[in-house]
Design an enzyme around this catalytic site. Structure first.
Site, PDB file in Angstrom:
ATOM      1  N   GLY A 195       0.137   7.322  -2.975  1.00  0.00           N
ATOM      2  CA  GLY A 195       0.178   8.286  -4.075  1.00  0.00           C
ATOM      3  C   GLY A 195       1.562   8.720  -4.513  1.00  0.00           C
ATOM      4  O   GLY A 195       1.745   9.201  -5.633  1.00  0.00           O
ATOM      5  N   ILE A 211      -4.231   3.920  -2.322  1.00  0.00           N
ATOM      6  CA  ILE A 211      -5.165   2.926  -1.767  1.00  0.00           C
ATOM      7  C   ILE A 211      -5.644   3.376  -0.383  1.00  0.00           C
ATOM      8  O   ILE A 211      -6.816   3.210  -0.037  1.00  0.00           O
ATOM      9  CB  ILE A 211      -4.472   1.558  -1.659  1.00  0.00           C
ATOM     10  CG1 ILE A 211      -4.044   1.067  -3.050  1.00  0.00           C
ATOM     11  CG2 ILE A 211      -5.396   0.525  -1.007  1.00  0.00           C
ATOM     12  CD1 ILE A 211      -2.984  -0.022  -3.001  1.00  0.00           C
ATOM     13  N   TYR A 268      -2.114   3.699  -9.648  1.00  0.00           N
ATOM     14  CA  TYR A 268      -2.278   3.876  -8.201  1.00  0.00           C
ATOM     15  C   TYR A 268      -1.144   3.168  -7.472  1.00  0.00           C
ATOM     16  O   TYR A 268      -0.481   2.276  -8.007  1.00  0.00           O
ATOM     17  CB  TYR A 268      -3.632   3.340  -7.718  1.00  0.00           C
ATOM     18  CG  TYR A 268      -3.746   1.834  -7.784  1.00  0.00           C
ATOM     19  CD1 TYR A 268      -4.163   1.199  -8.945  1.00  0.00           C
ATOM     20  CD2 TYR A 268      -3.420   1.040  -6.679  1.00  0.00           C
ATOM     21  CE1 TYR A 268      -4.259  -0.187  -9.010  1.00  0.00           C
ATOM     22  CE2 TYR A 268      -3.508  -0.342  -6.743  1.00  0.00           C
ATOM     23  CZ  TYR A 268      -3.933  -0.951  -7.905  1.00  0.00           C
ATOM     24  OH  TYR A 268      -4.008  -2.320  -7.970  1.00  0.00           O
ATOM     25  N   CYS A 269      -0.935   3.602  -6.219  1.00  0.00           N
ATOM     26  CA  CYS A 269       0.020   2.941  -5.331  1.00  0.00           C
ATOM     27  C   CYS A 269      -0.524   3.061  -3.908  1.00  0.00           C
ATOM     28  O   CYS A 269      -1.706   3.328  -3.720  1.00  0.00           O
ATOM     29  CB  CYS A 269       1.415   3.543  -5.475  1.00  0.00           C
ATOM     30  SG  CYS A 269       1.479   5.305  -5.080  1.00  0.00           S
ATOM     31  N   THR A 270       0.310   2.898  -2.904  1.00  0.00           N
ATOM     32  CA  THR A 270      -0.186   2.862  -1.526  1.00  0.00           C
ATOM     33  C   THR A 270      -0.762   4.206  -1.085  1.00  0.00           C
ATOM     34  O   THR A 270      -1.895   4.271  -0.597  1.00  0.00           O
ATOM     35  CB  THR A 270       0.951   2.481  -0.556  1.00  0.00           C
ATOM     36  OG1 THR A 270       1.642   1.357  -1.102  1.00  0.00           O
ATOM     37  CG2 THR A 270       0.406   2.143   0.813  1.00  0.00           C
TER      38      THR A 270
END
Ligand SMILES: [Zn+2]
Ligand SMILES: [Zn+2]
Length: 301
Positions: free
Chosen positions: A185, A210, A181-183
């Site tokens: 996508g 997120i 995951y990241c901020t």
């Protein structure tokens, strides 16, 4: 029109191949539109697609989204919304780059937007279960420092393009599913392809990152706050601008240690690294005074 009372913010990305001519046209059209509708923010246009975050009045943001989908000939784009009372941007920046996200791997181009994406609900259910997995946070260390999924491995990346060093180290087990995951996508789109090239076949990414997760699970498995790349610094679990962090005047990263400047008496926030370097002062001018004269007498007593 004036400044909106509440800024609507939209973040989006879309991978799709664009010719150089379409890149130039799109850049110009987007910039014109932003000026016309008094939208502020940063948009990156590239031969591999478009990525950006914009703020403006609610109707103007909605109409921008419709406009962009039209410009991209009806391609589906996932928009992530939030709000802020303060302006999160102060300029219009529409730039052309080689990649829409800086992994220095323009060869990795996602083909299908929904390839191996878990919805926030699917992601949440997996984390709530005892199904095997390795969860990896693909963001930078200054981002993971202020919040992450509790169980996530933090590769401690100084920047995104150092992901390859981490992946090469073999730290990620191959025999259990990998959840990344990241901020929002976009970084995971490339990491997913990178991991696949390295022989990982069971990799999934959190769709909309997120920001998408917090929109549905504000008090779920994500802990702390989420760094964002604008003047809000971070958003809390309700996607509201942070009350806790401010930008460190020394390095520009999030900081939450409140101090009173030993020279000018102002209140400021500083990160531990810069405090160690700068001493008990708020800024370069105060540091110059501090180096020459030390602290005023009443504070050294
Ligand atoms: Zn700092
Ligand atoms: Zn000062």
């Amino acid at each position: 029109m004036g400044e909106p009372k509440t800024w609507s913010i939209t973040s989006f990305y879309r991978f799709l191949p664009l010719t150089d001519e379409r890149v130039a046209d799109l850049r110009e059209a987007v910039e014109d539109r932003m000026h016309r509708d008094q939208l502020l923010g940063l948009i990156i246009v590239s031969p591999e697609g478009i990525n950006g975050t914009l703020a403006g009045g609610h109707p103007q943001i909605e109409s921008f989204e419709t406009f962009l989908v039209g410009r991209l000939r009806g391609e589906e784009i996932r928009f992530k919304r939030s709000e802020s009372v303060e302006a999160p941007f102060h300029r219009v920046s529409v730039v052309i780059r080689q990649e829409i996200v800086g992994l220095k791997r323009p060869d990795l181009v996602p083909e299908s937007a929904e390839d191996r994406h878990l919805s926030p609900a699917e992601w949440h259910a997996w984390l709530a279960s005892d199904r095997p997995r390795t969860v990896i946070d693909t963001r930078n260390r200054y981002e993971t420092k202020i919040g992450k999924f509790a169980e996530a491995v933090d590769p401690d990346l100084p920047n995104f393009s150092s992901w390859a060093d981490y992946a090469e180290s073999g730290a990620v087990p191959k025999d259990v599913p990998v959840l990344i995951y990241c901020t929002g996508g976009i970084r995971c789109e490339k990491v997913l392809l990178d991991l696949r090239q390295r022989g990982y076949h069971d990799v999934y990414q959190l769709r909309d990152g997120i920001l998408g997760y917090l929109a549905e699970f504000p008090n779920g498995f994500y802990e702390g706050e989420c760094y964002v790349f604008d003047d809000r610094v971070a958003v809390d679990q309700n996607l509201q601008p942070t009350q806790r962090y401010a930008t460190c005047p020394g390095c520009g990263l999030p900081a939450d240690a409140e101090r009173t400047c030993g020279r000018c008496g102002c209140q400021y926030v500083v990160c531990p690294d810069c405090e160690a370097t700068w001493g008990p002062v708020c800024s370069k001018p105060c540091r110059d005074l501090y180096l020459r004269h030390g602290l005023p007498a009443e504070q050294t007593a």
